[in-house]
Motif scaffolding. Structure first.
Motif, PDB file in Angstrom:
ATOM      1  N   VAL A 156       4.355  18.932  96.641  1.00 59.76           N
ATOM      2  CA  VAL A 156       5.737  19.411  95.956  1.00 59.76           C
ATOM      3  C   VAL A 156       5.792  20.871  96.654  1.00 59.76           C
ATOM      4  CG1 VAL A 156       6.653  20.120  93.693  1.00 59.76           C
ATOM      5  CG2 VAL A 156       5.313  18.129  93.672  1.00 59.76           C
ATOM      6  N   LEU A 157       7.083  20.965  97.191  1.00 58.19           N
ATOM      7  CA  LEU A 157       7.428  22.426  97.707  1.00 58.19           C
ATOM      8  C   LEU A 157       8.249  23.333  96.402  1.00 58.19           C
ATOM      9  CD1 LEU A 157       9.299  20.993 100.975  1.00 58.19           C
ATOM     10  CD2 LEU A 157       6.942  22.013 100.636  1.00 58.19           C
ATOM     11  N   PHE A 158       8.991  22.853  96.046  1.00 59.56           N
ATOM     12  CA  PHE A 158       9.652  23.598  94.808  1.00 59.56           C
ATOM     13  C   PHE A 158      10.478  22.745  93.975  1.00 59.56           C
ATOM     14  CE2 PHE A 158      12.698  24.419  98.226  1.00 59.56           C
ATOM     15  CZ  PHE A 158      13.884  24.331  97.523  1.00 59.56           C
ATOM     16  N   ARG A 159      10.748  23.203  92.588  1.00 58.12           N
ATOM     17  CA  ARG A 159      11.616  22.256  91.596  1.00 58.12           C
ATOM     18  C   ARG A 159      12.329  23.734  90.698  1.00 58.12           C
ATOM     19  NH1 ARG A 159      10.097  17.770  87.411  1.00 58.12           N
ATOM     20  NH2 ARG A 159      12.236  17.551  86.252  1.00 58.12           N
ATOM     21  N   ASP A 160      13.801  23.926  90.912  1.00 61.04           N
ATOM     22  CA  ASP A 160      14.264  25.053  90.365  1.00 61.04           C
ATOM     23  C   ASP A 160      15.419  24.672  89.495  1.00 61.04           C
ATOM     24  OD1 ASP A 160      15.795  24.610  92.400  1.00 61.04           O
ATOM     25  OD2 ASP A 160      15.520  26.621  93.673  1.00 61.04           O
ATOM     26  N   ARG A 161      16.511  25.820  89.346  1.00 58.21           N
ATOM     27  CA  ARG A 161      17.437  25.742  88.574  1.00 58.21           C
ATOM     28  C   ARG A 161      18.664  25.215  89.615  1.00 58.21           C
ATOM     29  NH1 ARG A 161      18.979  30.152  85.040  1.00 58.21           N
ATOM     30  NH2 ARG A 161      19.073  31.433  86.806  1.00 58.21           N
ATOM     31  N   ILE A 162      19.685  24.633  88.797  1.00 56.65           N
ATOM     32  CA  ILE A 162      20.866  24.134  89.734  1.00 56.65           C
ATOM     33  C   ILE A 162      21.976  24.944  88.950  1.00 56.65           C
ATOM     34  CG2 ILE A 162      22.472  22.408  90.432  1.00 56.65           C
ATOM     35  CD1 ILE A 162      20.053  20.385  90.118  1.00 56.65           C
ATOM     36  N   LEU A 163      22.562  25.733  89.861  1.00 59.97           N
ATOM     37  CA  LEU A 163      23.611  26.607  89.406  1.00 59.97           C
ATOM     38  C   LEU A 163      25.036  26.092  89.799  1.00 59.97           C
ATOM     39  CD1 LEU A 163      22.020  29.960  90.674  1.00 59.97           C
ATOM     40  CD2 LEU A 163      21.589  28.784  88.570  1.00 59.97           C
ATOM     41  N   ALA A 164      26.002  26.563  88.976  1.00 58.41           N
ATOM     42  CA  ALA A 164      27.577  26.394  89.409  1.00 58.41           C
ATOM     43  C   ALA A 164      27.711  27.456  90.047  1.00 58.41           C
ATOM     44  CB  ALA A 164      28.326  26.143  88.241  1.00 58.41           C
ATOM     45  N   LEU A 165      28.315  27.253  91.479  1.00 60.23           N
ATOM     46  CA  LEU A 165      28.593  28.566  92.327  1.00 60.23           C
ATOM     47  C   LEU A 165      29.934  28.431  92.968  1.00 60.23           C
ATOM     48  CD1 LEU A 165      25.325  28.439  94.401  1.00 60.23           C
ATOM     49  CD2 LEU A 165      25.716  29.740  92.396  1.00 60.23           C
ATOM     50  N   GLY A 166      30.561  29.604  93.209  1.00 59.18           N
ATOM     51  CA  GLY A 166      31.835  29.587  93.679  1.00 59.18           C
ATOM     52  C   GLY A 166      32.108  31.107  94.555  1.00 59.18           C
ATOM     53  N   SER A 167      32.941  31.123  95.131  1.00 59.03           N
ATOM     54  CA  SER A 167      33.220  32.605  95.873  1.00 59.03           C
ATOM     55  C   SER A 167      33.772  33.305  94.838  1.00 59.03           C
ATOM     56  CB  SER A 167      34.382  32.027  96.962  1.00 59.03           C
ATOM     57  OG  SER A 167      35.664  32.005  96.417  1.00 59.03           O
ATOM     58  N   PRO A 168      33.863  34.751  94.998  1.00 60.31           N
ATOM     59  CA  PRO A 168      34.153  35.688  94.015  1.00 60.31           C
ATOM     60  C   PRO A 168      35.634  35.511  93.731  1.00 60.31           C
ATOM     61  CG  PRO A 168      32.913  36.753  95.622  1.00 60.31           C
ATOM     62  CD  PRO A 168      32.912  35.416  96.144  1.00 60.31           C
ATOM     63  N   HIS A 169      36.550  35.141  94.862  1.00 61.81           N
ATOM     64  CA  HIS A 169      37.816  34.941  94.459  1.00 61.81           C
ATOM     65  C   HIS A 169      38.378  33.852  94.125  1.00 61.81           C
ATOM     66  CE1 HIS A 169      42.132  35.047  95.963  1.00 61.81           C
ATOM     67  NE2 HIS A 169      42.119  33.770  96.254  1.00 61.81           N
ATOM     68  N   PHE A 170      37.400  32.716  94.135  1.00 64.89           N
ATOM     69  CA  PHE A 170      37.706  31.325  93.426  1.00 64.89           C
ATOM     70  C   PHE A 170      37.319  31.793  91.882  1.00 64.89           C
ATOM     71  CE2 PHE A 170      36.154  27.509  91.406  1.00 64.89           C
ATOM     72  CZ  PHE A 170      36.921  26.649  91.607  1.00 64.89           C
ATOM     73  N   ALA A 171      36.230  32.275  91.681  1.00 69.18           N
ATOM     74  CA  ALA A 171      35.969  32.716  90.157  1.00 69.18           C
ATOM     75  C   ALA A 171      37.241  33.547  89.579  1.00 69.18           C
ATOM     76  CB  ALA A 171      34.761  33.562  90.132  1.00 69.18           C
ATOM     77  N   SER A 172      37.756  34.590  90.144  1.00 67.77           N
ATOM     78  CA  SER A 172      38.509  35.291  89.677  1.00 67.77           C
ATOM     79  C   SER A 172      39.848  34.659  89.325  1.00 67.77           C
ATOM     80  CB  SER A 172      38.774  36.642  90.527  1.00 67.77           C
ATOM     81  OG  SER A 172      39.303  36.332  91.660  1.00 67.77           O
TER      82      SER A 172
END
Length: 294
Positions: free
Chosen positions: A158-174
């Motif tokens: 096993v290499l890693f297992r982590d969290r899955i985030l919702a991501l976007g550009s700063p412009h998209f978010a605003s």
């Protein structure tokens, strides 16, 4: 003297395999660098020897008969075994080298940044890195996957297992005023559809948040790195594994759109193939000890 194997002409069998795989005499002829007439002649000779047709011939093409399908499956298994043995024989001249395959995304985001550190610690071990997005892993020592390592017959790390985030550009978010999960329900979403890995997708992420499936516009891709580029270009939100995308978050190229995150249902793991050398196992153990940061 009686032949040890009850086989037709190997040339006829190879010609049939190419035609069956392509379901086309023309494509088989191009692959084997002969004329379509030569392919047809060889297959007719094979059918005469076996005493039954292998193809149903139609005006617009061909398909396999039951006998043809049985022979095709057997040939594929045999050729795959021969191909694997040939690869092993060819690689025996230099067993200090290690071959590893991974998807474009895993190679670019996680594996390649770590190779320099490995070479500093083990300068005598050469690494052959193979980018493969189709899921094929034949002829290599190691391969990286996203999924359940318990399903593998080979040894794994096993290499890693982590969290899955919702991501976007700063412009998209605003632009869309995204502050909470409900704000993502109808915004454009980037979805990754790839045969190599069963990527966790938006419906699963929303389900983990106890929310119904999203209803917004979709932008589908079969390459994760291009999906990240699309997110940077304000096209939509994308799911991101925290351990893979530290550089994107640190630089501000992408931002976490909402505080909530999903624990990944699967891990990224290393499969150690049966052909793996001592150096391959050394590299596998070293990779498994690395942290998830780039």
């Amino acid at each position: 003297m009686r032949k040890p194997y009850d086989l037709p002409s190997l040339g006829d069998l190879a010609c049939f395999e190419a035609a069956a795989r392509n379901l086309s005499f023309k494509l088989a002829s191009s692959e084997m660098n002969v004329t379509p007439a030569a392919v047809s002649h060889r297959i007719k000779a094979l059918e005469q020897e076996l005493g039954q047709p292998l193809f149903n011939r139609h005006y617009r093409g061909v398909d396999l008969t039951e006998a043809g399908a049985l022979l095709f499956v057997s040939l594929q298994r045999g050729f795959e075994g021969i191909s694997d043995s040939v690869t092993r024989i060819r690689s025996r001249h230099d067993r200090t080298a290690v071959s590893i395959t991974a998807t474009t995304a895993m190679s670019g985001l996680w594996l390649t940044p770590r190779l320099a550190a490995f070479w500093k610690a083990h300068p005598g071990v050469a690494i052959s890195q193979i980018i493969e997005d189709s899921g094929r892993t034949q002829g290599v020592d190691l391969s990286i996957h996203y999924g359940d390592p318990a399903q593998e017959d080979d040894e794994t790390r096993v290499l890693f297992r982590d969290r899955i985030l919702a991501l976007g550009s700063p412009h998209f978010a605003s632009t869309f005023g995204i502050r909470q999960v409900s704000d993502l329900a109808e915004v454009p979403l980037i979805r990754i559809r790839s045969g190599a890995n069963a990527w966790t997708d938006w419906p699963e992420w929303f389900s983990a948040m106890n929310r119904p499936a999203p209803k917004g516009a979709e932008f589908s891709l079969n390459n994760y790195l291009i999906g990240l580029k699309a997110a940077e270009d304000d096209i939509g939100a994308v799911l991101g594994w925290e351990g893979l995308l530290g550089s994107y978050l640190d630089s501000g190229r992408l931002v976490q759109l909402v505080p909530e995150a999903m624990q990944s249902p699967y891990s990224f793991y290393l499969r150690i193939h049966a052909r793996a050398s001592a150096n391959a196992r050394l590299f596998a153990d070293w990779l498994a000890e690395q942290d998830t940061g780039a």
